[in-house]
Design a protein around this motif. Sequence first.
Motif, PDB file in Angstrom:
ATOM      1  N   THR A  24       0.910  -1.371   0.169  1.00 24.41           N
ATOM      2  CA  THR A  24      -0.019   0.131   0.212  1.00 24.41           C
ATOM      3  C   THR A  24       0.744   1.283  -0.035  1.00 24.41           C
ATOM      4  OG1 THR A  24      -1.100  -1.212   1.472  1.00 24.41           O
ATOM      5  CG2 THR A  24      -2.031   0.922   1.197  1.00 24.41           C
ATOM      6  N   THR A  25       0.622   2.322  -0.614  1.00 21.51           N
ATOM      7  CA  THR A  25       1.332   3.349  -1.026  1.00 21.51           C
ATOM      8  C   THR A  25       1.797   3.895   0.469  1.00 21.51           C
ATOM      9  OG1 THR A  25      -0.313   4.929  -1.731  1.00 21.51           O
ATOM     10  CG2 THR A  25       0.968   3.513  -3.441  1.00 21.51           C
ATOM     11  N   ASP A  26       2.176   5.156   0.739  1.00 21.55           N
ATOM     12  CA  ASP A  26       1.847   5.762   2.099  1.00 21.55           C
ATOM     13  C   ASP A  26       1.335   6.592   1.839  1.00 21.55           C
ATOM     14  OD1 ASP A  26       4.689   4.723   2.904  1.00 21.55           O
ATOM     15  OD2 ASP A  26       6.104   6.116   2.692  1.00 21.55           O
ATOM     16  N   PHE A  27       0.724   7.249   0.401  1.00 16.74           N
ATOM     17  CA  PHE A  27       0.096   8.255   0.641  1.00 16.74           C
ATOM     18  C   PHE A  27      -1.489   7.569   1.340  1.00 16.74           C
ATOM     19  CE2 PHE A  27      -3.353   9.699  -2.511  1.00 16.74           C
ATOM     20  CZ  PHE A  27      -3.713  11.028  -1.829  1.00 16.74           C
ATOM     21  N   ASN A  31      -4.064   8.731   4.095  1.00 11.84           N
ATOM     22  CA  ASN A  31      -4.833   8.695   4.049  1.00 11.84           C
ATOM     23  C   ASN A  31      -5.709   7.140   5.146  1.00 11.84           C
ATOM     24  OD1 ASN A  31      -5.680  11.449   2.548  1.00 11.84           O
ATOM     25  ND2 ASN A  31      -4.310  10.775   1.139  1.00 11.84           N
ATOM     26  N   LEU A  32      -5.332   6.689   5.030  1.00  8.79           N
ATOM     27  CA  LEU A  32      -6.667   4.845   5.340  1.00  8.79           C
ATOM     28  C   LEU A  32      -6.421   5.666   6.634  1.00  8.79           C
ATOM     29  CD1 LEU A  32      -7.552   2.728   5.530  1.00  8.79           C
ATOM     30  CD2 LEU A  32      -5.894   1.556   5.626  1.00  8.79           C
ATOM     31  N   PHE A  33      -5.141   5.800   7.216  1.00  5.01           N
ATOM     32  CA  PHE A  33      -4.764   5.818   9.139  1.00  5.01           C
ATOM     33  C   PHE A  33      -6.347   7.726   8.840  1.00  5.01           C
ATOM     34  CE2 PHE A  33      -2.588   2.008   8.802  1.00  5.01           C
ATOM     35  CZ  PHE A  33      -3.073   1.768  10.422  1.00  5.01           C
ATOM     36  N   ASN A  34      -5.412   8.187   8.420  1.00  3.61           N
ATOM     37  CA  ASN A  34      -6.515   9.584   8.300  1.00  3.61           C
ATOM     38  C   ASN A  34      -7.923   9.491   9.461  1.00  3.61           C
ATOM     39  OD1 ASN A  34      -4.708  11.542   8.983  1.00  3.61           O
ATOM     40  ND2 ASN A  34      -4.030  12.140   7.038  1.00  3.61           N
ATOM     41  N   VAL A 146     -11.144  -3.529   6.776  1.00  5.61           N
ATOM     42  CA  VAL A 146     -11.177  -2.931   5.759  1.00  5.61           C
ATOM     43  C   VAL A 146     -10.659  -3.670   4.954  1.00  5.61           C
ATOM     44  CG1 VAL A 146     -10.082  -0.795   4.508  1.00  5.61           C
ATOM     45  CG2 VAL A 146     -10.687  -0.157   6.981  1.00  5.61           C
ATOM     46  N   ILE A 147     -10.855  -3.347   3.604  1.00  4.64           N
ATOM     47  CA  ILE A 147     -10.118  -3.977   2.321  1.00  4.64           C
ATOM     48  C   ILE A 147      -9.487  -3.734   1.563  1.00  4.64           C
ATOM     49  CG2 ILE A 147     -12.241  -5.000   1.253  1.00  4.64           C
ATOM     50  CD1 ILE A 147     -11.434  -7.327   0.529  1.00  4.64           C
ATOM     51  N   GLU A 148      -8.433  -3.543   0.773  1.00  5.08           N
ATOM     52  CA  GLU A 148      -8.038  -2.566  -0.258  1.00  5.08           C
ATOM     53  C   GLU A 148      -8.257  -3.454  -1.368  1.00  5.08           C
ATOM     54  OE1 GLU A 148      -3.829  -1.653  -2.018  1.00  5.08           O
ATOM     55  OE2 GLU A 148      -4.015  -1.313   0.254  1.00  5.08           O
ATOM     56  N   VAL A 170      -5.593   2.626  -5.966  1.00  4.18           N
ATOM     57  CA  VAL A 170      -6.298   2.221  -3.853  1.00  4.18           C
ATOM     58  C   VAL A 170      -7.580   2.524  -3.780  1.00  4.18           C
ATOM     59  CG1 VAL A 170      -5.515   1.584  -1.879  1.00  4.18           C
ATOM     60  CG2 VAL A 170      -3.691   1.939  -4.024  1.00  4.18           C
ATOM     61  N   ASN A 171      -8.227   1.140  -3.993  1.00  8.87           N
ATOM     62  CA  ASN A 171      -9.595   1.671  -3.193  1.00  8.87           C
ATOM     63  C   ASN A 171      -9.829   0.860  -1.422  1.00  8.87           C
ATOM     64  OD1 ASN A 171     -12.154   2.053  -5.149  1.00  8.87           O
ATOM     65  ND2 ASN A 171      -9.907   1.603  -6.383  1.00  8.87           N
TER      66      ASN A 171
END
Length: 185
Positions: A24-27, A31-34, A146-148, A170-171
């Motif tokens: 998973t990209t840092d970006f 955002n996921l953790f935000n 959560v599923i990516e 990424v979704n």
Amino acid sequence: MRIINGKYGKRRFDVPTNIKARPTTDFARENLFNVLNNKIDFDGITALDLFAGTGAVSFELASRGCVRVVAVEAYHVQYNFIKKVTQLLGARELLPVKGDVFKFIASCREKFDFIFADPPYDLPRLSEIPELILSSTLLKPGGIFVIEHSKNNDFSHLPGFEERRVYGSVNFSFFRIPETEEKES
């Protein structure tokens, strides 16, 4: 790989070049953790990271205060990398498990407050994962899953679906088990 925040935050680790993962990209992870920070208080919860890959999400969860993080990864190189970084950090709250995710889901009796899955986008059984998780007893009432996935998957018809977030290619689909729902063991 960079751990973004928390007690292990700002630490970087070189990922092996022969790793068979699409991290998973840092970006996207940031955002996921935000989003998750507004949904979950990580202090003292338990988490499960399925298809853990480099372990980036597992390390982020441990860094932010989870008391137990189980990281399930089938591939030897990724599993060894997670194990090595866990030892370097002294992260006693993180347990790497080498194994098949589908077998783990079927046999695990532990319950988690948060579950994250990042399967390979071309995994033939990817579409089964949300239903397997949601119909199991792995997720505690009130818990979040959560599923990516890629843009080709739509899980909005499933019970417990809350929202879908998109960050580039990424979704993330978010699900929540209602607090009042008790599953039969």
